[in-house]
Design a protein around this motif. Sequence first.
Motif, PDB file in Angstrom:
ATOM      1  N   HIS A  87      63.027  77.172 141.616  1.00 13.65           N
ATOM      2  CA  HIS A  87      63.062  75.734 141.337  1.00 13.65           C
ATOM      3  C   HIS A  87      62.548  74.937 142.517  1.00 13.65           C
ATOM      4  N   HIS A 126      68.737  70.832 134.324  1.00  9.77           N
ATOM      5  CA  HIS A 126      68.375  72.244 134.421  1.00  9.77           C
ATOM      6  C   HIS A 126      69.263  73.001 135.419  1.00  9.77           C
ATOM      7  N   TYR A 152      67.874  78.048 128.265  1.00  8.07           N
ATOM      8  CA  TYR A 152      69.100  78.623 128.829  1.00  8.07           C
ATOM      9  C   TYR A 152      70.045  79.058 127.707  1.00  8.07           C
ATOM     10  N   GLU A 188      62.271  77.142 129.946  1.00  4.55           N
ATOM     11  CA  GLU A 188      63.303  78.162 129.902  1.00  4.55           C
ATOM     12  C   GLU A 188      64.406  77.676 128.961  1.00  4.55           C
ATOM     13  N   HIS A 248      62.728  73.025 133.467  1.00  8.11           N
ATOM     14  CA  HIS A 248      62.516  73.999 134.544  1.00  8.11           C
ATOM     15  C   HIS A 248      61.482  73.528 135.553  1.00  8.11           C
TER      16      HIS A 248
HETATM   17 ZN    ZN Z   1      64.521  77.383 135.777  1.00  6.50          ZN
END
Ligand code: ZN
Length: 326
Positions: free
Chosen positions: A49, A126, A210, A208, A259
């Motif tokens: 990140h 995120h 999650y 992404e 992300h």
């Molecule tokens: Zn990520």
Amino acid sequence: MKTFKIAAILVMLVLPTLRTDAQTPPAHAAAAGPIRVLLLDGESGGPWHNWKLTTPVLREELEETGLFQVTVSTAPPSGADFSGFNPQFNHYQVIVFNYDTPDWPEALRAQFEQFVSGGGGLVVVHAADNAFPNWPAYNLMTGVGGWRGRNQQAGPHWYFNDGKLTSDSAPGSAGNHGARLPFQVVSHAPQHPIMRGLPPVWMHAPDELYDSLRGPGKNMTVLATAHSDPKNKGTGHDEPMVMVVRFGKGRIFHTPMGHDPAAMSCVGFITLFQRGTEWAATGKVTQKVPANFPTMNSVSYRVDIASMDPAYLNGASPIVGHPAAK
Ligand code: ZN
């Protein structure tokens, strides 16, 4: 299980509006002015990140509305000297976390808990839900989180089953995602101020997704979910994508989406982030849904935002058709 393909990627180029210089507001500034935002970034715990890349994106997305006055503060890495880090939470109406760190000094944690429980706003973007696995109050604020050693002790896995919020306390680790692909976001709360006027289903840009987030889930309302596809290492469940949480008098807006700049260039993400931040600060949403909002099967993203990532310019961004694992 469903597989969705993008019929077309609509590129909506919206020229950024002029921004005003954000300066640190005086303490106790008049409530009538712009919403005072502290955008907190720093340590991410790995190469995944890049907050130096994403903080300017989040800042732009808030400032272009004309509603917010954004101050950026970068925290020292955990274990470093925090004596010079004094963010003055009470000068702001909402704190945005573009930030993932394992721990904070106790005095700083106490100040932050006091700020939120006293009515301050918090926005969790995120990987900020990866932060602070051992800080109970922070985990109450986010509702659910992942990684950094979290397991069943963090709380159950929360997801939607047949349109209803469900929890599973079976042992297991918290936090997982597959490759960055587009996915549909499904609203469950069309009357909530953040969701009002949004289509019931829309296609998010490659991100992404999650899954298996765990936490206390207390005072948490899930506003939207996304189906976690087992074909992309998913759970087969509808995982929380937009949440609001109450902590004392404080309002929290949490999205595990976002992300990278590609994901953050999605008009759906931008709209939710702008509205969620306003709601966390004031309890209201005054912003309209943009005309170029994504549809059920079509991604809509902003080139001006995506271009803030060099990966977009050299063709390596997932949004230009190169899905990549992190
Ligand atoms: Zn990520």
